[in-house]
Design a protein around this motif. Structure first.
Motif: not given
Length: 82
Positions: A5, A7-8, A10-12, A14-15, A41, A44
């Protein structure tokens, strides 16, 4: 890479950025998560391009001409009472 997904991903990402910015990982670990970040990336970017194509299809007029224009917040929005 299995379907993931947006959102997942993008969150990863960021981490990963936060971990790399700390600078306390060994080189091998840094390279490993950097490679993961590059893959995420690209994933995404592809998802965003696919979504853009879907939006373009949805905004086609009946005669087949596209009526795509730049979005500006506030345009075509009803005025709000003050």
């Amino acid at each position: 890479m299995a379907a993931v997904k947006f959102e997942y991903a993008m969150a990863r990402l960021e981490t990963i950025v936060a971990e790399l910015e700390k600078g306390d990982l060994p080189l091998d670990d840094s390279l490993k998560i950097f490679e993961e970040g590059i893959r995420l990336s690209k994933t995404c970017l592809k998802m965003l391009e696919d979504a853009e194509r879907k939006v373009e299809i949805l905004v086609q007029e009946k005669d087949g001409k596209k009526r795509i224009q730049a979005f500006s917040p506030g345009e075509d929005e009803p005025e709000r009472p003050q």
